[in-house]
Design an enzyme around this catalytic site. Structure first.
Site, short mmCIF file in Angstrom:
data_model
loop_
_atom_site.label_atom_id
_atom_site.label_comp_id
_atom_site.label_asym_id
_atom_site.label_seq_id
_atom_site.Cartn_x
_atom_site.Cartn_y
_atom_site.Cartn_z
N LYS A 1 11.63 42.88 47.98
CA LYS A 1 12.82 42.01 47.91
C LYS A 1 13.92 42.64 47.04
O LYS A 1 13.69 43.60 46.32
CB LYS A 1 12.39 40.65 47.37
CG LYS A 1 11.39 39.92 48.29
CD LYS A 1 11.13 38.50 47.81
CE LYS A 1 10.12 37.78 48.69
NZ LYS A 1 9.98 36.35 48.32
N TYR B 1 12.74 33.11 57.59
CA TYR B 1 12.13 32.05 56.79
C TYR B 1 12.26 30.67 57.45
O TYR B 1 12.21 29.66 56.76
CB TYR B 1 12.75 32.03 55.39
CG TYR B 1 12.21 33.10 54.47
CD1 TYR B 1 10.86 33.15 54.15
CD2 TYR B 1 13.06 34.04 53.90
CE1 TYR B 1 10.36 34.12 53.28
CE2 TYR B 1 12.57 35.02 53.02
CZ TYR B 1 11.22 35.04 52.72
OH TYR B 1 10.72 35.99 51.86
N PHE C 1 13.82 24.71 48.40
CA PHE C 1 14.22 26.03 47.90
C PHE C 1 14.83 26.92 48.96
O PHE C 1 15.17 28.08 48.70
CB PHE C 1 13.02 26.73 47.22
CG PHE C 1 11.81 26.89 48.11
CD1 PHE C 1 11.73 27.92 49.04
CD2 PHE C 1 10.74 26.01 48.02
CE1 PHE C 1 10.62 28.08 49.85
CE2 PHE C 1 9.62 26.16 48.83
CZ PHE C 1 9.57 27.19 49.75
N ARG D 1 -2.13 40.73 50.07
CA ARG D 1 -1.95 39.51 49.27
C ARG D 1 -2.59 39.66 47.90
O ARG D 1 -2.05 39.19 46.89
CB ARG D 1 -2.52 38.30 50.02
CG ARG D 1 -1.71 37.98 51.29
CD ARG D 1 -2.19 36.73 51.99
NE ARG D 1 -1.87 35.51 51.26
CZ ARG D 1 -0.66 34.97 51.17
NH1 ARG D 1 0.38 35.56 51.75
NH2 ARG D 1 -0.47 33.85 50.51
N THR E 1 2.28 33.68 44.36
CA THR E 1 3.71 33.55 44.66
C THR E 1 4.52 33.40 43.38
O THR E 1 5.59 34.00 43.24
CB THR E 1 3.94 32.32 45.56
OG1 THR E 1 3.13 32.46 46.73
CG2 THR E 1 5.40 32.21 45.98
N ARG F 1 3.42 41.23 41.51
CA ARG F 1 4.30 40.17 40.99
C ARG F 1 4.17 40.03 39.47
O ARG F 1 5.17 39.80 38.78
CB ARG F 1 4.03 38.86 41.71
CG ARG F 1 4.67 38.84 43.11
CD ARG F 1 4.13 37.75 43.95
NE ARG F 1 4.85 37.61 45.22
CZ ARG F 1 4.33 37.03 46.28
NH1 ARG F 1 3.10 36.55 46.25
NH2 ARG F 1 5.04 36.94 47.40
N ASN G 1 10.59 37.09 43.40
CA ASN G 1 9.19 37.46 43.16
C ASN G 1 8.78 38.80 43.77
O ASN G 1 7.62 39.00 44.12
CB ASN G 1 8.26 36.32 43.58
CG ASN G 1 8.28 36.06 45.07
OD1 ASN G 1 9.11 36.60 45.79
ND2 ASN G 1 7.35 35.26 45.54
N HIS H 1 7.24 40.13 49.59
CA HIS H 1 6.72 39.16 50.56
C HIS H 1 5.60 39.83 51.33
O HIS H 1 5.67 41.03 51.61
CB HIS H 1 7.81 38.71 51.54
CG HIS H 1 7.25 37.96 52.72
ND1 HIS H 1 6.98 36.62 52.67
CD2 HIS H 1 6.85 38.39 53.95
CE1 HIS H 1 6.45 36.25 53.83
NE2 HIS H 1 6.37 37.29 54.63
N GLU I 1 5.96 38.12 62.25
CA GLU I 1 6.85 38.76 61.28
C GLU I 1 7.06 40.24 61.58
O GLU I 1 8.17 40.75 61.42
CB GLU I 1 6.30 38.56 59.87
CG GLU I 1 6.37 37.11 59.43
CD GLU I 1 5.86 36.86 58.02
OE1 GLU I 1 5.97 35.72 57.56
OE2 GLU I 1 5.36 37.81 57.37
P1 CMP Z 1 7.61 34.46 50.17
O1 CMP Z 1 6.22 34.94 50.31
O2 CMP Z 1 8.68 35.41 50.51
O3 CMP Z 1 7.80 33.15 51.08
C1 CMP Z 1 8.74 32.16 50.77
C2 CMP Z 1 9.37 32.33 49.43
O4 CMP Z 1 10.02 31.18 48.89
C3 CMP Z 1 8.33 32.68 48.41
O5 CMP Z 1 7.85 33.99 48.64
C4 CMP Z 1 9.08 32.44 47.10
O6 CMP Z 1 9.80 33.60 46.69
C5 CMP Z 1 10.10 31.36 47.47
N1 CMP Z 1 9.84 30.09 46.80
C6 CMP Z 1 10.67 29.50 45.92
N2 CMP Z 1 10.14 28.34 45.48
C7 CMP Z 1 8.94 28.20 46.09
C8 CMP Z 1 7.91 27.22 46.05
N3 CMP Z 1 8.02 26.12 45.30
N4 CMP Z 1 6.81 27.42 46.81
C9 CMP Z 1 6.69 28.51 47.60
N5 CMP Z 1 7.63 29.46 47.68
C10 CMP Z 1 8.75 29.33 46.93
#
Ligand code: CMP
Length: 142
Positions: free
Chosen positions: A10, A50, A58, A86, A92, A103, A113, A116, A127
């Site tokens: 990211k 997304y 969010f 993962r 996350t 992370r 973060n 992805h 994806e």
């Molecule tokens: P990602 O795996 O890219 O998928 C969705 C993204 O939303 C996640 O990583 C986070 O960076 C972001 N995000 C922000 N707030 C939340 C939340 N409360 N729960 C899950 N993802 C979140």
């Protein structure tokens, strides 16, 4: 089984100049990079990627962040690739991410973060197809 998974480095991690450090973790874990490109996503591209999160509170912040700078997008292949990636990424929310994960080491907040990774076989296929045509993916036997 040998799987493919979609990985995104990211904008925060690209800005920190740690693409290579993150690639090294993929490779040391036995994952092969079989396609890769740097992209500065348009709002439409980020919203489409997304789309499953469209109704989440969010969503707007997530899209704004994902288009704030270039990202590195890659397809990783290997035994159990989805779970291996993962595990490398960690939780996350970086505050909950295990020590030594990407992370924990490179991310600051749940919004920014660092990486992805696809969360399952079906999403991985969707994806990968979102960003790469079949001609852009290399079949590596070794
Ligand atoms: P990602 O795996 O890219 O998928 C969705 C993204 O939303 C996640 O990583 C986070 O960076 C972001 N995000 C922000 N707030 C939340 C939340 N409360 N729960 C899950 N993802 C979140």
């Amino acid at each position: 089984a040998i799987e493919r998974t979609l990985s995104i480095i990211k904008p925060d991690a690209v800005a920190k100049n740690v693409i290579g450090e993150i690639y090294a973790r993929f490779e040391k874990a036995g994952l092969r990079i079989i396609a890769a490109k740097m992209l500065h996503l348009s709002r439409e591209q980020a919203e489409g990627f997304y789309a499953v999160h469209q109704q989440r509170p969010f969503f707007k912040d997530l899209v704004d962040f994902m288009i704030s700078g270039p990202v590195m997008v890659q397809v990783l292949e290997g035994e159990n690739a989805i779970q291996v990636n993962r595990d490398l990424m960690g939780a996350t929310d970086p505050r909950k991410a295990a020590l030594g994960t990407i992370r924990a080491d490179f991310a600051n907040t749940v919004d920014e973060n660092a990486v992805h990774g696809s969360d399952g076989l079906e999403t991985a296929k969707t994806e990968v197809d979102y960003f790469f045509s079949t001609q852009e993916i290399c079949n590596r036997t070794r």
